[in-house]
Design a protein around this motif. Structure first.
Motif, mmCIF file in Angstrom:
data_model
loop_
_atom_site.group_PDB
_atom_site.id
_atom_site.type_symbol
_atom_site.label_atom_id
_atom_site.label_comp_id
_atom_site.label_asym_id
_atom_site.label_seq_id
_atom_site.Cartn_x
_atom_site.Cartn_y
_atom_site.Cartn_z
ATOM 1 N N ASN A 216 81.141 78.607 77.526
ATOM 2 C CA ASN A 216 81.027 77.152 77.505
ATOM 3 C C ASN A 216 79.839 76.631 78.311
ATOM 4 O OD1 ASN A 216 83.249 77.099 75.868
ATOM 5 N ND2 ASN A 216 84.685 76.522 77.483
ATOM 6 N N THR A 218 76.563 74.398 79.296
ATOM 7 C CA THR A 218 76.112 73.021 79.086
ATOM 8 C C THR A 218 74.919 72.766 79.985
ATOM 9 O OG1 THR A 218 76.817 70.701 79.029
ATOM 10 C CG2 THR A 218 77.636 72.017 80.851
ATOM 11 N N PRO A 263 84.400 70.460 76.348
ATOM 12 C CA PRO A 263 83.676 70.184 77.598
ATOM 13 C C PRO A 263 84.613 69.964 78.791
ATOM 14 C CG PRO A 263 82.868 68.808 75.788
ATOM 15 C CD PRO A 263 84.154 69.433 75.334
ATOM 16 N N VAL A 266 80.622 68.286 83.212
ATOM 17 C CA VAL A 266 79.698 67.234 82.789
ATOM 18 C C VAL A 266 78.937 66.710 84.000
ATOM 19 C CG1 VAL A 266 81.064 66.484 80.804
ATOM 20 C CG2 VAL A 266 81.482 65.448 83.042
ATOM 21 N N GLU A 305 89.298 66.680 77.455
ATOM 22 C CA GLU A 305 87.848 66.788 77.486
ATOM 23 C C GLU A 305 87.278 65.692 78.373
ATOM 24 O OE1 GLU A 305 85.985 67.657 73.497
ATOM 25 O OE2 GLU A 305 87.993 67.111 72.830
#
Length: 603
Positions: A216, A218, A263, A266, A305
């Motif tokens: 995952n 990001t 997600p 963040v 999320e």
């Protein structure tokens, strides 16, 4: 309040009322000067794209057009912003990725390749990309599409599974995680990066190895973040000039359901926010550049999320007294608030059965809900029935947030217990891996132990103890209910024949059962031993439901098991649902299933 025995309680709400009043919110993303998300509209399970900007909601996609992904049989992110004013959405029914503007106009559609797709993402100023699955022979690919001419090109192809596709628009760097066919992502996933400038990508390994999976990825302010198994727990991690930095101070585990790219990390303000799960409860922490970690207090207990901007953290999920919703955490005010538009809520907050975290004397954790009714109360010496809920996976965990099914059963005079049996997530790798080699044993023992614990404490009616579960949890429920302590079992799309399933299921779980049970062919006897299809003992009565289009567990396995029950004289109710797969999307079907459970428990 009227006094009435638990066995005589009836829910004041019909299954249809509860389901219709419970829209779901998923896939929240920052988009322009607001956010976008998918909302289940109640129209044949359709997921509709909505935007929330300047305190106003606007529907972007059509109310009956389903935006979704069936990638790898479970699904994946199905929409993404394309700049501040446009968005991309996968529409499986038409085999396209549809582009919308933020006024709700469908601008242009682009045909997709492969049997399933997921992870649409902006690739460059005039291009987007997505992951396509072509099956065992042709593997997976990252495909880039030019929005001006509609032409597509393959920039990476591999036999491995690809997930978590992310692009750093400013630096031109691409990241994803991948794992070999025949393994599960939490065991072997690796994070890779590449420069998108190449016509065909040249991947570089960032992190991940056997027993230390990474997934995952990001990009946040040009820096790569991902989930990394460190010290037998999945933790948020980031790539730096000094190597991989891990937020070891965070409690719980930083991993989202099934690790397919939801997600949980963040950017928010000048820091990053990370979701973790511990003891069936989600938490949110801020991780700063200096390495310090701060808990964000009072977050909803079942987050799904998250998305972030300079002023707020956005999240979808549920809390004790509110079902699936959109939540906002305001950084300056340090407070959470629910943003979702008002719906026909059938239960007031003071009428909801609130979850309680409990453990048996032997330490088995479970989430417990007591019966609750807005108009009825039971005599003080009366005891409720019990429904034990077995989560699927089995690599998953029990959820604490408000759910329609839980509240329906609570208002029908039942206590409800969701068990984090051995093999569950949120307790570290040793607990998660303890089920390997003991599937169909330890999980069954733990379910029975919770029932006996509550029974021995005199908290429940010994004549009304039921167990329910779906998928893997359906098999555990069927096996547990062979113990005559249970009055019956409810199994939705259950595993019934592990050996046939191992050969017939989709590729992503092709060897999952061998990890849980043992390698084939030498473990064939063990496969058959724990399969309900070959057991000599049966539950006292059974409710089985299955989707005809299920590619994870073929419907024929359920049909064969039901036939065996009928031949043995077991009281069995069987329902099939055309057009449904692994898990029911249509609200009409959800209401039918809940109604069937109600009838089963009452007879």
């Amino acid at each position: 309040m009227e006094e009435r025995a638990f066995i005589d309680w009836t829910s004041p709400f019909t299954p249809t009322q509860l389901v219709d009043a419970s829209p779901t919110y998923t896939a929240v993303r920052t988009w322009g000067k607001g956010i976008g998300l998918l909302r289940n509209t109640g129209e044949r399970g359709a997921a509709q794209l909505w935007a929330f900007r300047k305190r106003e909601w606007r529907a972007i996609s059509g109310a009956t057009e389903k935006i979704a992904s069936g990638l790898y049989g479970y699904g994946a992110p199905a929409w993404a912003p394309f700049g501040a004013h446009r968005a991309l959405g996968l529409v499986p029914a038409r085999g396209v990725i549809q582009m919308y503007d933020d006024h709700g106009h469908a601008i242009r559609s682009f045909p997709v390749e492969g049997s399933q797709q997921g992870y649409p993402v902006r690739w460059s100023k005039h291009e987007f990309a997505y992951v396509a699955d072509f099956g065992p022979e042709a593997g997976r690919a990252i495909i880039v599409v030019d929005i001006a001419c509609g032409l597509s090109r393959t920039v990476w192809r591999t036999a491995d599974f690809i997930a978590g596709l992310a692009v750093d628009f400013r630096s031109g760097r691409v990241a994803w995680h991948a794992w070999p066919s025949g393994t599960m992502p939490w065991d072997r996933a690796q994070v890779w990066t590449a420069d998108r400038a190449y016509t065909y990508l040249r991947p570089e390994l960032v992190a991940g190895s056997t027993g230390h999976a990474a997934m995952n990825p990001t990009w946040i302010r040009d820096q790569l973040y991902f989930q990394f198994e460190n010290d037998e727990h999945f933790r948020p991690a980031r790539q730096s000039e000094d190597g991989i930095q891990v937020a070891a101070a965070l409690g719980g585990e930083s991993l989202s359901d099934w690790f397919f790219g939801w997600p949980w990390t963040v950017g928010v303000g000048a820091s990053t926010a990370h979701v973790t799960v511990r003891s069936s409860t989600t938490f949110v922490h801020r991780w700063r550049k200096d390495g310090s970690v701060e808990l964000i207090e009072s977050s909803p207990v079942a987050l799904q999320e998250v998305a972030g901007d300079n002023k707020s953290l956005w999240a979808t999920g549920s809390d004790h007294t509110r079902g699936s919703s959109l939540w906002q955490y305001q950084l300056k005010k340090k407070r959470w608030r629910c943003i979702s538009p008002s719906s026909a809520t059938v239960l007031q907050p003071d009428e909801v059965s609130v979850s309680e975290l409990r453990r048996t004397d032997s330490g088995i954790p479970f989430v417990y809900f007591e019966p609750s009714h807005p108009k009825l109360v039971a005599p003080t010496d009366d005891r409720p029935g019990l429904i034990i809920d077995v989560h699927g996976g089995p690599t998953a965990y029990a959820k604490r947030g408000l759910r329609v099914t839980t509240q329906f059963f609570a208002t029908s005079g039942f206590a409800f217990a969701s068990v984090d049996y051995r093999g569950s997530v949120g307790y570290g790798a040793p607990y998660r891996r303890s089920l390997n080699g003991h599937y169909g044993e330890y999980d069954v023992d733990d379910i029975r132990a919770v029932a006996r614990y509550l029974l021995e404490r005199g908290e429940i009616d010994p004549t009304r103890i039921f167990v329910r579960g779906g998928s893997s949890g359906g098999m555990t429920a069927l096996l547990a209910a062979e113990d005559q302590i249970f009055a019956g079992a409810i199994a939705h799309y259950p595993v019934t024949d592990t050996h046939r399933l191992n050969a017939a299921t989709h590729e992503v779980e092709g060897c999952y059962l061998e990890e849980l049970i043992g390698p084939l062919p030498e473990s064939i006897d063990k496969f058959n031993l724990i399969s309900p299809q070959f057991r000599a003992d049966f539950p006292r009565k059974v409710l089985v439901t299955h989707g005809v289009e299920d590619v994870v567990i073929p419907v024929q396995l359920a049909r064969d098991y039901v036939a065996k029950l009928q031949e043995a004289g077991v009281l069995v109710t069987y329902l099939e649902f055309p057009g449904e797969g692994h898990g029911y999307r249509s609200v009409d079907v959800q209401a039918q299933v809940l109604g069937a459970e109600q009838a089963f428990l009452s007879n």
